[in-house]
Design a protein around this motif. Structure first.
Motif, PDB file in Angstrom:
ATOM      1  N   ALA A  24     -13.034  42.777 -56.383  1.00  0.00           N
ATOM      2  CA  ALA A  24     -11.858  43.645 -56.145  1.00  0.00           C
ATOM      3  C   ALA A  24     -12.013  44.973 -56.872  1.00  0.00           C
ATOM      4  CB  ALA A  24     -10.579  42.933 -56.593  1.00  0.00           C
ATOM      5  N   GLU A  25     -12.565  44.932 -58.091  1.00  0.00           N
ATOM      6  CA  GLU A  25     -12.813  46.184 -58.811  1.00  0.00           C
ATOM      7  C   GLU A  25     -13.754  47.072 -58.009  1.00  0.00           C
ATOM      8  OE1 GLU A  25     -12.401  44.489 -63.397  1.00  0.00           O
ATOM      9  OE2 GLU A  25     -14.368  44.966 -62.594  1.00  0.00           O
ATOM     10  N   ALA A  26     -14.750  46.434 -57.382  1.00  0.00           N
ATOM     11  CA  ALA A  26     -15.741  47.199 -56.633  1.00  0.00           C
ATOM     12  C   ALA A  26     -15.120  47.844 -55.404  1.00  0.00           C
ATOM     13  CB  ALA A  26     -16.913  46.306 -56.248  1.00  0.00           C
ATOM     14  N   TRP A  27     -14.418  47.060 -54.561  1.00  0.00           N
ATOM     15  CA  TRP A  27     -13.906  47.673 -53.320  1.00  0.00           C
ATOM     16  C   TRP A  27     -12.766  48.633 -53.568  1.00  0.00           C
ATOM     17  CZ3 TRP A  27      -8.861  46.770 -52.356  1.00  0.00           C
ATOM     18  CH2 TRP A  27      -8.294  45.501 -52.540  1.00  0.00           C
ATOM     19  N   GLY A  34     -12.270  45.729 -66.024  1.00  0.00           N
ATOM     20  CA  GLY A  34     -12.342  44.565 -66.908  1.00  0.00           C
ATOM     21  C   GLY A  34     -11.052  43.810 -67.086  1.00  0.00           C
ATOM     22  N   ALA A  35     -10.336  43.548 -65.988  1.00  0.00           N
ATOM     23  CA  ALA A  35      -9.112  42.758 -66.112  1.00  0.00           C
ATOM     24  C   ALA A  35      -9.439  41.396 -66.722  1.00  0.00           C
ATOM     25  CB  ALA A  35      -8.464  42.576 -64.742  1.00  0.00           C
ATOM     26  N   ARG A  36      -8.636  40.987 -67.693  1.00  0.00           N
ATOM     27  CA  ARG A  36      -8.854  39.693 -68.333  1.00  0.00           C
ATOM     28  C   ARG A  36      -8.115  38.593 -67.582  1.00  0.00           C
ATOM     29  NH1 ARG A  36      -7.172  40.309 -74.308  1.00  0.00           N
ATOM     30  NH2 ARG A  36      -5.545  41.615 -73.391  1.00  0.00           N
ATOM     31  N   VAL A  37      -8.566  37.356 -67.824  1.00  0.00           N
ATOM     32  CA  VAL A  37      -7.982  36.207 -67.140  1.00  0.00           C
ATOM     33  C   VAL A  37      -7.108  35.426 -68.119  1.00  0.00           C
ATOM     34  CG1 VAL A  37      -8.459  34.047 -65.935  1.00  0.00           C
ATOM     35  CG2 VAL A  37      -9.991  36.019 -65.628  1.00  0.00           C
TER      36      VAL A  37
END
Ligand code: PLP
Length: 241
Positions: A24-27, A34-37
């Motif tokens: 998702a970061e790429a598209w 760097g969203a954390r989980v």
């Protein structure tokens, strides 16, 4: 998929969620954000939650204070950071102050005042997020968007609390543009908080976190700037009904 202790392969599930975040970061053009989980462990027992932590989950979200009281010790022992992600009644605030590193669901000044008083008594500091009802659904918890910055500022002025950002539960819908509009609204609020704090108009310099997105829509949240997604079923499996 289970390992030899009969536990699901939480590491593989976590890797899969991280791959979804990276895609998702790429598209969406946010590579490296760097969203954390955060793993939502409601209904999972202490052993399963601790196994998920040992598999690499750093942040665990608990919704029900009764469960937090039961699992807190095991979660802390496994090295988890604990966030409260469910509605917190004032009379359960002491449980949050005992176990939580962050309460994401502050949506009233009276709740924040209670947390602040308990933290002062316990001689500890507590991170909090302001829960915002971005979709303005009447049944949903959270402060209205146009009241969020005033609440956040009042909370930040209380002793022992630090407002580290904003949280929302997104619209439960398959309409991408409607869901993303809600997340974009939270991001815009956070940006306004930071810009106005930089100018000295608000006291919210630490408020950069955006906790938004769940198993079913985390890509849309990441595309709108989430710094933390809250994932339950995609890692812990289906919950009992
Ligand atoms: C349970 C829960 C989640 C995770 O939901 P899933 O659909 O299982 O990923 C996220 N946020 C909150 C506030 C929750 O209660």
């Amino acid at each position: 998929m289970t390992d030899n202790n009969g536990m699901p392969d939480y590491a593989a599930r976590l890797a899969h969620v991280k791959a979804r975040i990276h895609a998702a970061e790429a598209w969406s053009g946010r590579l490296g954000s760097g969203a954390r989980v955060l793993v939502a462990t409601k209904t999972a027992d202490a052993d399963a939650a601790a196994a998920a932590v040992r598999a690499g989950v750093r942040i665990v979200g608990e919704s029900r204070m009764q469960e937090l009281e039961e699992k807190g010790e095991a979660l802390k022992g496994a090295g988890a950071q604990i966030h409260v992600i469910g509605q917190l009644q004032r009379n359960k605030a002491a449980i949050a102050v005992r176990w939580a590193d962050c309460v994401q669901t502050v949506d009233s000044l009276s709740l924040a005042e209670r947390l602040s008083r308990l933290c002062v008594q316990a001689e500890r500091d507590l991170d909090v997020m302001i829960q915002v009802n971005v979709s303005a659904e009447p049944t949903k918890a959270g402060v209205a968007p146009d009241e969020a910055l005033a609440l956040a500022s009042a909370v930040q002025d209380l002793p022992a609390l630090t407002v580290i950002g904003f949280m929302t539960i997104g619209l439960n819908s398959s309409d991408e543009s409607a869901v993303r509009a809600g997340y974009a609204r939270l991001t815009a609020l956070r940006d306004e908080a930071l810009v106005r704090s930089e100018r000295g108009e608000l006291p919210l310099r630490a408020a950069w976190e955006l906790s938004m997105g769940m198993s079913s829509d985390l890509e849309w949240a990441v595309a709108e700037g989430a710094t933390m997604v809250r994932v339950g079923t995609a890692i812990m499996g289906d919950r009992p009904r």
